[in-house]
Design an enzyme around this catalytic site. Structure first.
Site, mmCIF file in Angstrom:
data_model
loop_
_atom_site.group_PDB
_atom_site.id
_atom_site.type_symbol
_atom_site.label_atom_id
_atom_site.label_comp_id
_atom_site.label_asym_id
_atom_site.label_seq_id
_atom_site.Cartn_x
_atom_site.Cartn_y
_atom_site.Cartn_z
ATOM 1 N N MET A 28 0.399 -1.199 0.751
ATOM 2 C CA MET A 28 -0.645 -0.830 1.716
ATOM 3 C C MET A 28 -1.855 -0.316 0.942
ATOM 4 O O MET A 28 -2.086 0.890 0.823
ATOM 5 C CB MET A 28 -0.113 0.207 2.679
ATOM 6 C CG MET A 28 0.881 -0.388 3.649
ATOM 7 S SD MET A 28 1.365 0.830 4.838
ATOM 8 C CE MET A 28 1.950 -0.175 6.155
ATOM 9 N N GLY B 256 4.737 7.746 4.892
ATOM 10 C CA GLY B 256 4.496 6.308 4.989
ATOM 11 C C GLY B 256 3.671 5.959 6.222
ATOM 12 O O GLY B 256 3.342 6.840 7.026
ATOM 13 N N HIS C 256 -15.111 3.343 -29.602
ATOM 14 C CA HIS C 256 -14.619 4.659 -30.026
ATOM 15 C C HIS C 256 -15.713 5.698 -29.816
ATOM 16 O O HIS C 256 -16.855 5.436 -30.163
ATOM 17 C CB HIS C 256 -14.252 4.614 -31.514
ATOM 18 C CG HIS C 256 -13.805 5.943 -32.038
ATOM 19 N ND1 HIS C 256 -12.585 6.488 -31.729
ATOM 20 C CD2 HIS C 256 -14.442 6.845 -32.821
ATOM 21 C CE1 HIS C 256 -12.464 7.665 -32.311
ATOM 22 N NE2 HIS C 256 -13.581 7.922 -32.979
HETATM 23 P P1 FAD Z 1 -7.440 -0.679 8.224
HETATM 24 O O1 FAD Z 1 -8.306 -0.154 7.169
HETATM 25 O O2 FAD Z 1 -6.408 0.220 8.796
HETATM 26 O O3 FAD Z 1 -8.409 -1.180 9.382
HETATM 27 C C1 FAD Z 1 -7.939 -1.676 10.597
HETATM 28 C C2 FAD Z 1 -9.052 -1.587 11.619
HETATM 29 O O4 FAD Z 1 -8.688 -2.346 12.770
HETATM 30 C C3 FAD Z 1 -9.297 -0.169 12.121
HETATM 31 O O5 FAD Z 1 -10.656 0.156 12.009
HETATM 32 C C4 FAD Z 1 -8.863 -0.209 13.590
HETATM 33 O O6 FAD Z 1 -9.639 0.633 14.434
HETATM 34 C C5 FAD Z 1 -9.119 -1.672 13.929
HETATM 35 N N1 FAD Z 1 -8.307 -2.156 15.057
HETATM 36 C C6 FAD Z 1 -6.972 -2.033 15.214
HETATM 37 N N2 FAD Z 1 -6.572 -2.678 16.347
HETATM 38 C C7 FAD Z 1 -7.695 -3.211 16.895
HETATM 39 C C8 FAD Z 1 -7.931 -4.001 18.047
HETATM 40 N N3 FAD Z 1 -6.947 -4.411 18.850
HETATM 41 N N4 FAD Z 1 -9.211 -4.362 18.326
HETATM 42 C C9 FAD Z 1 -10.240 -3.983 17.510
HETATM 43 N N5 FAD Z 1 -10.060 -3.258 16.400
HETATM 44 C C10 FAD Z 1 -8.805 -2.877 16.087
HETATM 45 N N6 FAD Z 1 -5.828 2.336 -0.518
HETATM 46 C C11 FAD Z 1 -6.353 2.095 -1.726
HETATM 47 O O7 FAD Z 1 -6.319 0.947 -2.195
HETATM 48 N N7 FAD Z 1 -6.937 3.097 -2.459
HETATM 49 C C12 FAD Z 1 -6.991 4.360 -2.007
HETATM 50 O O8 FAD Z 1 -7.524 5.229 -2.691
HETATM 51 C C13 FAD Z 1 -6.427 4.656 -0.744
HETATM 52 N N8 FAD Z 1 -6.456 5.912 -0.263
HETATM 53 C C14 FAD Z 1 -5.940 6.158 0.976
HETATM 54 C C15 FAD Z 1 -5.940 7.461 1.447
HETATM 55 C C16 FAD Z 1 -5.417 7.745 2.692
HETATM 56 C C17 FAD Z 1 -5.432 9.162 3.199
HETATM 57 C C18 FAD Z 1 -4.884 6.702 3.491
HETATM 58 C C19 FAD Z 1 -4.344 6.980 4.868
HETATM 59 C C20 FAD Z 1 -4.863 5.409 3.035
HETATM 60 C C21 FAD Z 1 -5.378 5.123 1.761
HETATM 61 N N9 FAD Z 1 -5.344 3.840 1.232
HETATM 62 C C22 FAD Z 1 -5.861 3.588 -0.007
HETATM 63 C C23 FAD Z 1 -4.786 2.713 1.989
HETATM 64 C C24 FAD Z 1 -5.926 1.903 2.650
HETATM 65 O O9 FAD Z 1 -6.690 2.750 3.467
HETATM 66 C C25 FAD Z 1 -5.351 0.756 3.477
HETATM 67 O O10 FAD Z 1 -4.472 -0.008 2.674
HETATM 68 C C26 FAD Z 1 -6.451 -0.135 3.988
HETATM 69 O O11 FAD Z 1 -7.352 0.585 4.796
HETATM 70 C C27 FAD Z 1 -5.885 -1.294 4.796
HETATM 71 O O12 FAD Z 1 -6.919 -2.095 5.251
HETATM 72 P P2 FAD Z 1 -6.790 -3.004 6.544
HETATM 73 O O13 FAD Z 1 -8.050 -3.774 6.609
HETATM 74 O O14 FAD Z 1 -5.519 -3.745 6.509
HETATM 75 O O15 FAD Z 1 -6.671 -2.007 7.776
HETATM 76 P P1 NAD Z 2 4.545 6.655 0.504
HETATM 77 O O1 NAD Z 2 5.504 5.605 0.900
HETATM 78 O O2 NAD Z 2 3.739 6.514 -0.711
HETATM 79 O O3 NAD Z 2 5.335 8.041 0.351
HETATM 80 C C1 NAD Z 2 6.147 8.571 1.356
HETATM 81 C C2 NAD Z 2 7.111 9.563 0.725
HETATM 82 O O4 NAD Z 2 7.767 10.281 1.739
HETATM 83 C C3 NAD Z 2 8.183 8.873 -0.114
HETATM 84 O O5 NAD Z 2 8.169 9.406 -1.409
HETATM 85 C C4 NAD Z 2 9.466 9.197 0.639
HETATM 86 O O6 NAD Z 2 10.579 9.336 -0.197
HETATM 87 C C5 NAD Z 2 9.102 10.505 1.345
HETATM 88 N N1 NAD Z 2 9.949 10.787 2.529
HETATM 89 C C6 NAD Z 2 10.356 9.937 3.498
HETATM 90 N N2 NAD Z 2 11.126 10.574 4.396
HETATM 91 C C7 NAD Z 2 11.240 11.868 3.995
HETATM 92 C C8 NAD Z 2 11.912 13.015 4.498
HETATM 93 N N3 NAD Z 2 12.651 12.987 5.607
HETATM 94 N N4 NAD Z 2 11.796 14.181 3.825
HETATM 95 C C9 NAD Z 2 11.034 14.240 2.696
HETATM 96 N N5 NAD Z 2 10.383 13.182 2.176
HETATM 97 C C10 NAD Z 2 10.479 12.013 2.816
HETATM 98 O O7 NAD Z 2 3.634 6.885 1.797
HETATM 99 P P2 NAD Z 2 2.326 7.767 2.002
HETATM 100 O O8 NAD Z 2 2.136 8.714 0.881
HETATM 101 O O9 NAD Z 2 2.409 8.291 3.392
HETATM 102 O O10 NAD Z 2 1.170 6.689 1.928
HETATM 103 C C11 NAD Z 2 1.111 5.622 2.908
HETATM 104 C C12 NAD Z 2 0.440 4.420 2.325
HETATM 105 O O11 NAD Z 2 -0.932 4.680 2.092
HETATM 106 C C13 NAD Z 2 1.062 4.026 1.012
HETATM 107 O O12 NAD Z 2 1.610 2.742 1.143
HETATM 108 C C14 NAD Z 2 -0.053 4.027 0.029
HETATM 109 O O13 NAD Z 2 -0.074 2.838 -0.719
HETATM 110 C C15 NAD Z 2 -1.322 4.143 0.857
HETATM 111 N N6 NAD Z 2 -2.204 5.061 0.122
HETATM 112 C C16 NAD Z 2 -2.714 4.654 -1.068
HETATM 113 C C17 NAD Z 2 -3.481 5.518 -1.804
HETATM 114 C C18 NAD Z 2 -4.029 5.069 -3.121
HETATM 115 O O14 NAD Z 2 -4.034 3.876 -3.376
HETATM 116 N N7 NAD Z 2 -4.514 5.978 -3.974
HETATM 117 C C19 NAD Z 2 -3.733 6.805 -1.357
HETATM 118 C C20 NAD Z 2 -3.172 7.202 -0.156
HETATM 119 C C21 NAD Z 2 -2.419 6.313 0.576
#
Ligand code: FAD
Ligand code: NAD
Length: 466
Positions: free
Chosen positions: A318, A271, A444
């Site tokens: 998120m 998470g 289709h």
């Molecule tokens: P962020 O994208 O986290 O951006 C916040 C920005 O604020 C950052 O650039 C940071 O540097 C900047 N910042 C922070 N504090 C300050 C400050 N004080 N001053 C200036 N700048 C600052 N979501 C999807 O919908 N689809 C996906 O496929 C997907 N894949 C993901 C894969 C991974 C590995 C991860 C980690 C996340 C993924 N997510 C995905 C989730 C997605 O990335 C986030 O939900 C999204 O980026 C959130 O957007 P945000 O604008 O809230 O914040």
């Molecule tokens: P997540 O909440 O999806 O999954 C975390 C998992 O860790 C849960 O299944 C939980 O049960 C497990 N967990 C927690 N404590 C544990 C423990 N002690 N031992 C074993 N398992 C444990 O979180 P994430 O995968 O880290 O992703 C973070 C966020 O990023 C999510 O909210 C996701 O929406 C976002 N994200 C989105 C995408 C996408 O939209 N395709 C891709 C990547 C990330």
């Protein structure tokens, strides 16, 4: 002192979309980002690079396992890990350059540095060279999130890493233990397993991607297991140790049995938490909840009327597209427009192969809340399109109100589910009935026909193709 109508802090999908919409509405807008590139987590270390690697590794896997049957003979299939990562980096730079273009096009002032509130109406932006004082009539906080961890597991970014470090590895890891079988866990597991890393997922819950309709996780489990990923459920990780050239994870099964595993890397995917460090919230009236997320009220307004917050920093789903919707909502609210987000109609997608996508209520939710429903489920194995492409895993499942035919939930695991889910969102957002959904024409052969048949089944008509 610089003065703006709207100052957006953070340039992720929440921040950059809010800034663009604000500028389109005629506001003098600034966007402040502490890193060199715009785009936040999603563009730099999230959605975009993971999808680039998921696509590359999917091609590699198809070439290895399916090309032969398609009649394509390759003498030797070789992995160039560095090239794969180089292409990923290029995809990211093209996207960040695209954002630079959009900021210029919309005449948004871009300021580099960490923004911290001095009080409710003034911001200080600090970078390595200067400090800028800024005031704005409205502030939008979009500072996003960072990976969180669990007690006993310290992320050292060397052997005990997160998705961020996994996206910049120099060499293909031989083995990886992933803590967490959520979205990041299964996407990362897919990337590395396809290119030869021995991957183990350790998950606390009794299912993968456990927040989605349970049948999706169960089906995905079977598919990923068949592909060679070792998946262990119902356990709690309580410790991880860096051993120098490897790392060790200690965990307890449900019955209390202690276990341990060693791998080249331990990837923590349990998470993410709100990122508010350096933001100076203590100098404002903005409230945070017990988990550190910024508290927002109507229209994403914080406890301070001129400060709004959007995206990961306020919690909830998120997701990039959730952050984007909130960015638009806030800009339009400031503009006096009325806008509303239906949070339960935001789709969730997991980019494994097959993809998993969902919108609306899960079967478990409907059962728990005694809401009657009919199920229509149609397997991809009976789809002509899926047979043609050899993508026969998965199913489309729709949950429908028995009396009025309202679509309550759409859950798909199958090829291109990420794109198919858009029609589920439309059906729910505009309260289109299941009958309306099967009476329209579906091209289709397409994967979308699986949904037509699922709607037919849920409506008691019987599918045409099974
Ligand atoms: P962020 O994208 O986290 O951006 C916040 C920005 O604020 C950052 O650039 C940071 O540097 C900047 N910042 C922070 N504090 C300050 C400050 N004080 N001053 C200036 N700048 C600052 N979501 C999807 O919908 N689809 C996906 O496929 C997907 N894949 C993901 C894969 C991974 C590995 C991860 C980690 C996340 C993924 N997510 C995905 C989730 C997605 O990335 C986030 O939900 C999204 O980026 C959130 O957007 P945000 O604008 O809230 O914040
Ligand atoms: P997540 O909440 O999806 O999954 C975390 C998992 O860790 C849960 O299944 C939980 O049960 C497990 N967990 C927690 N404590 C544990 C423990 N002690 N031992 C074993 N398992 C444990 O979180 P994430 O995968 O880290 O992703 C973070 C966020 O990023 C999510 O909210 C996701 O929406 C976002 N994200 C989105 C995408 C996408 O939209 N395709 C891709 C990547 C990330």
């Amino acid at each position: 002192m610089e003065n703006y109508d709207i100052a957006v802090i953070g340039s992720g999908p929440g921040g950059y979309v809010a800034a663009i919409r604000a500028a389109q509405l005629g506001y003098k807008t600034a966007i402040i980002e502490k890193y060199d590139t715009l785009g936040g987590t999603c563009t730099n270390v999230g959605c975009i690079p993971t999808k680039a690697l998921l696509d590359s590794t999917h091609h590699f896997s198809e070439a290895q396992h399916k090309f032969n049957e398609h009649g394509i003979k390759l003498n030797q299939i070789e992995l160039d890990f560095q090239q794969m990562y180089k292409r990923k980096a290029e995809v990211v730079s093209k996207n960040t350059a695209g954002l630079d273009f959009l900021m210029n096009k919309n005449k948004i002032t871009r300021l580099k540095g960490t923004a911290g509130f001095v009080n409710n109406s003034t911001l200080k932006i600090s970078n390595e060279n200067e400090t800028i004082d800024l005031t704005a009539k409205h502030y939008i906080i979009a500072t996003g999130s960072k990976p969180s961890t669990i007690p006993g597991v310290e992320i050292d970014k060397q052997r005990i890493i997160t998705s961020t470090e996994a996206l910049s590895l120099k060499e293909l890891p031989k083995s990886m233990v992933i803590i967490g079988g959520g979205v990041i866990g299964v996407e990362m597991a897919s990337i590395f397993n396809r290119i030869g890393t021995q991957v183990t997922i350790l998950e606390y819950a009794d299912n993968l991607i456990s927040t989605m309709d349970n049948e999706l996780g169960k089906n995905l489990h079977k598919i990923l297991k068949k592909e060679g990923i070792d998946i262990r459920l119902n356990l709690g990780v309580y410790k991880a140790e860096n051993l120098g050239s490897s790392a060790k994870v200690l965990f307890k099964d449900k019955d209390g049995t202690e276990n341990e595993l060693e791998a080249e890397y331990v990837l923590v995917a349990v998470g993410r938490k709100a990122f508010t460090k350096g933001l100076g919230l203590e100098n404002t009236g903005v409230e945070v909840d017990e988990r550190g997320f910024i508290k927002v009220y109507e229209n994403n307004q914080t406890a301070v009327s001129n400060i709004y917050a959007i995206g990961d920093v306020i919690g909830g789903a998120m997701l990039a597209h959730k952050a984007e919707e909130e960015g638009v909502l806030v800009a339009e609210t400031i503009n006096g427009q009325k806008h509303h987000i239906h949070y339960d109609r935001i789709p969730g997608v997991v980019y494994t192969w097959p993809e998993v996508a969902s919108v609306g209520y899960s079967e478990e939710y409907l059962k728990k809340n005694n809401i009657p429903y009919n199920v229509g489920k149609f397997p991809f194995s009976a789809s002509a399109r899926a047979r043609a492409s050899m993508d026969m895993d998965g199913f489309a499942k729709v949950l429908v109100d028995p009396k009025y035919g309202e679509v309550l939930g759409v859950h798909v695991i199958g090829a291109r589910a990420a794109d198919l889910i858009a029609q589920g969102v439309i059906a729910q957002e505009y309260e289109i009935t299941a009958e309306d959904m099967f009476r329209i024409s579906y091209a289709h052969p397409t994967y979308s026909e699986t949904l037509k048949d699922a709607y037919l089944i849920a409506s008691g008509q019987g599918a045409i193709n099974i």
